[in-house]
Design an enzyme around this catalytic site. Sequence first.
Site, short mmCIF file in Angstrom:
data_model
loop_
_atom_site.label_atom_id
_atom_site.label_comp_id
_atom_site.label_asym_id
_atom_site.label_seq_id
_atom_site.Cartn_x
_atom_site.Cartn_y
_atom_site.Cartn_z
N ASP A 484 0.81 -1.22 0.00
CA ASP A 484 0.00 0.00 0.00
C ASP A 484 0.84 1.26 0.00
O ASP A 484 0.32 2.35 -0.22
CB ASP A 484 -0.86 0.03 1.27
CG ASP A 484 -2.16 -0.73 1.10
OD1 ASP A 484 -2.77 -0.60 0.03
OD2 ASP A 484 -2.55 -1.44 2.05
C1 BGC Z 1 0.21 1.17 6.21
C2 BGC Z 1 -0.13 -0.08 5.45
C3 BGC Z 1 -1.61 -0.21 5.33
C4 BGC Z 1 -2.22 1.06 4.75
C5 BGC Z 1 -3.71 0.98 4.70
C6 BGC Z 1 -0.45 2.36 5.61
O1 BGC Z 1 -0.20 3.49 6.37
O2 BGC Z 1 1.61 1.34 6.26
O3 BGC Z 1 0.42 -1.21 6.09
O4 BGC Z 1 -1.92 -1.28 4.50
O5 BGC Z 1 -1.84 2.17 5.53
O6 BGC Z 1 -4.25 2.01 3.97
C1 NOJ Z 2 -1.60 -3.93 5.48
C2 NOJ Z 2 -2.78 -4.01 4.58
O1 NOJ Z 2 -3.90 -4.48 5.30
C3 NOJ Z 2 -2.50 -4.91 3.42
O2 NOJ Z 2 -3.60 -4.89 2.55
C4 NOJ Z 2 -1.23 -4.51 2.71
O3 NOJ Z 2 -0.99 -5.44 1.69
C5 NOJ Z 2 -0.07 -4.43 3.64
N1 NOJ Z 2 -0.39 -3.59 4.76
C6 NOJ Z 2 1.20 -3.93 2.97
O4 NOJ Z 2 1.14 -2.59 2.68
#
Ligand code: BGC
Ligand code: NOJ
Length: 827
Positions: A484
């Site tokens: 993400d």
């Molecule tokens: C986090 C990710 C997460 C995303 C969700 C980010 O700030 O680092 O792990 O999946 O937010 O939108």
């Molecule tokens: C947490 C999110 O829930 C997941 O969808 C994502 O793939 C990982 N973070 C990595 O960014």
Amino acid sequence: MKFGYFDDANKEYVITTPRTPYPWINYLGTQGFFSLISNTAGGYSFYKDARLRRITRYRYNNVPIDMGGRYFYINDNGTIWNPGWSPVKTELDEYECRHGMGYTKITGKKNDLKVNVTFFVPQDYDGEVQQVVLTNEGSADKEFAFFSFAEWCLWDAQDDSNNFQRNFSTGRVEVDGSVIYHKTEYRDRRNHYAFYSVNDAIDGYDTDRDSFIGLYNGFNNPEAVIAGKATNSFADGWSPIASHYKKITLKPGETKTLVFILGYVEMPQAEKFEADGKTINKVKAKAMIEKYSTPEKFEEGMKELKLYWNKLLSILSVTTPDDKVDRMVNIWNQYQCMVTFNLSRSASYFESGIGRGMGFRDSNQDVLGFVHQIPDRAKERIIDIASTQFPDGGCYHQYQPLTKKGNADIGGDFSDDPLWLILSVSAYIKETGDWSILETKVPYDNDMSVAQTMLDHLTVSFYHIVNNLGPHGLPLAMRADWNDCINLSCFSDTPGESFQTYTNPKFAQEGGYSKVAESVMVAALFTYSGPNYVEILKHLGKDEEAAKAQAEIDKMKKNIMESAWDGDWFLRAYDANGEKMGSKECEEGQIFIEPQGFAIMSDVGKDQGTDLKTLAAIDERLNTKYGLVLNNPAYTKYYIQYGEISTYPGGYKENAGIFTHNNAWIICAAAYAGQGDQAFKYYSEIAPAFTEETSDIHKTEPYVYGQMIGGKDAGADIGQTGKNFGQGKNSWLTGTAAWNMVAISQYILGIQPDFDGLSINPSIPHEWDGFTAIRRYRGATYNITVKNPNHVCKGVASMEVNGQAVDGCIVPITDGQKEYNVVITMG
Ligand code: BGC
Ligand code: NOJ
């Protein structure tokens, strides 16, 4: 350092001090009513939706941490204490917390009074049952004041935490004998109320928080408890609570048992009130209270709960040379997978319950971890998810559990999302043999008038990738892929813009994202998941379509080798400027974890030795004693062209943190490549039971995975490299649970459901003599014995099924056969 121990026979983790390095929690509930409970009884309850139907209040990021929960207070002649130590924090003579499968038992002892509280949410029941057993272990009479405490949330947790001008005037309660009812807004627009009961007469109560606690006091020193007596306060606005007060006298050796119930009730509109039109109709609440009104009934409920979990967990059980593996596979990893099924990413001690809905990719991946336990509910979940897809194969990135509708605020265009559907549907068929799921009519964007079959959904998923390729023939990265925080179209320089949803004007004309930025991770995920789609087509006799899809996979592999092989590993992406990301040529972020495992497992460039080269590079550049970091070197400055990843200080989260979710992909890949020793090394670096010994460093629960562990670069930004190296965060609700379940059970132990039956092809540490497993699969029991006389890591020299030699690794299915005794000899 440890703060407890595993009691495997009882499937419990036993915490022996309340001062754990972080609150260590458990979940109660499996259907509608859920509670989070920490080892000091902190936490809260909600019904189905942690945001919209919050039953008790909880303040996140509190000072001190974890203040607020369901608390019992004792005033024993001026000595005030809680059986769970907090919030009063009087030193206890004895303390123990046992987190088990769907229940938690907390025991505290002070001055010869022992109080044991068991908390659980029974099956098919919308309430938390709390049995309190008070025992006088001394030689003199004990006379003390006993209080319960719960603070009501005014239902919508988000509104409850900010709309104070209104909320301070709406709170309402009713008291009827020993039952305190919370009925805010019940008179007008709500048809639900909550209650807190005890199965005994009480000597008083409080329902107004400030009267019970005192405006300038805290949970740690409520005025009523100090006074040794309730005030019989009646809430009218402000903050309604429920507290029972009882004077108790116990003779030496005497025990008293009380059962408290924190329940939730919904009423049909016409039956909401009694004849006076004001008093709430309590019929349902009374039935709920009656159901667990005695210790015998309580025991019965606990027995049912244990049966439920034993049944779920018995679908796979293994005996390996390592008891840590056994406790992960047989108990805790499976348990965590079920919790992610129930909670998705909504409510934990790191997820506030008001943030995210169900993620398209997250929920699909979760299926991989629990499909064997609850295939029917997995099927329903898969259909719910697929219903939020668009006709072109794109999909809403999230949907809301109550409405099951796609979330328009977040939208779509996450490049990896569609592929996870192929994996979840395949996993479902491989587990159950139920091909009919492919014929199920599933809507697009929840619109049944444009429904197509699930097979069609897979087709549009597959071609959504094929139809959205960039200049190198690799999939467009779009808003983000699995990571993400790699946001190649965002170019954000304004605080507050969401890296995932903000559309930079520079790409507005192009549909919202760059048509240059490409994701190698999605390319590899495509070559890994795509063959499942091909096999499905072949099984259905659609050979032409299968050949066409296979040609796309082959082309993608070629494109990866031509444009995304960096010599020793695979690139991560091309950015919107067409520059390489995750290459030796880069100044920072030269190697990334995400594409590597999937590329290895789909044999991309295998004939050129890419698999072993890549694994060697991973071992050298990404591995640490606490797991594999996501990228290396960490980014030390903000790269506007990369997005959120470079906003994290190095060593945390997606910027070179140990992101345990994708560690599993490397564990799988190492096992796939025959490197059982490596696979097991990576597995044991992060598996919770293995981190137990270093709980002081790891901090989060040693029985469940967290999303992230501080990487080797943590602290570098402040000149203290390694400061938080090994420190876990964001425990419980993570795709790590499902993927590590897959990694250990299907890749290392090698017990892998396939379309045609159970495949058994282990990839284990060479020193293991073998292992045994019992797997229930498609209505039969498989008793599996794996022997490793030559101490190899991988290779099935022979397989015998019910005494007959069988070629290959798949146990052939014989109609009607209920038991398969399988002996594998490795070599
Ligand atoms: C986090 C990710 C997460 C995303 C969700 C980010 O700030 O680092 O792990 O999946 O937010 O939108
Ligand atoms: C947490 C999110 O829930 C997941 O969808 C994502 O793939 C990982 N973070 C990595 O960014």
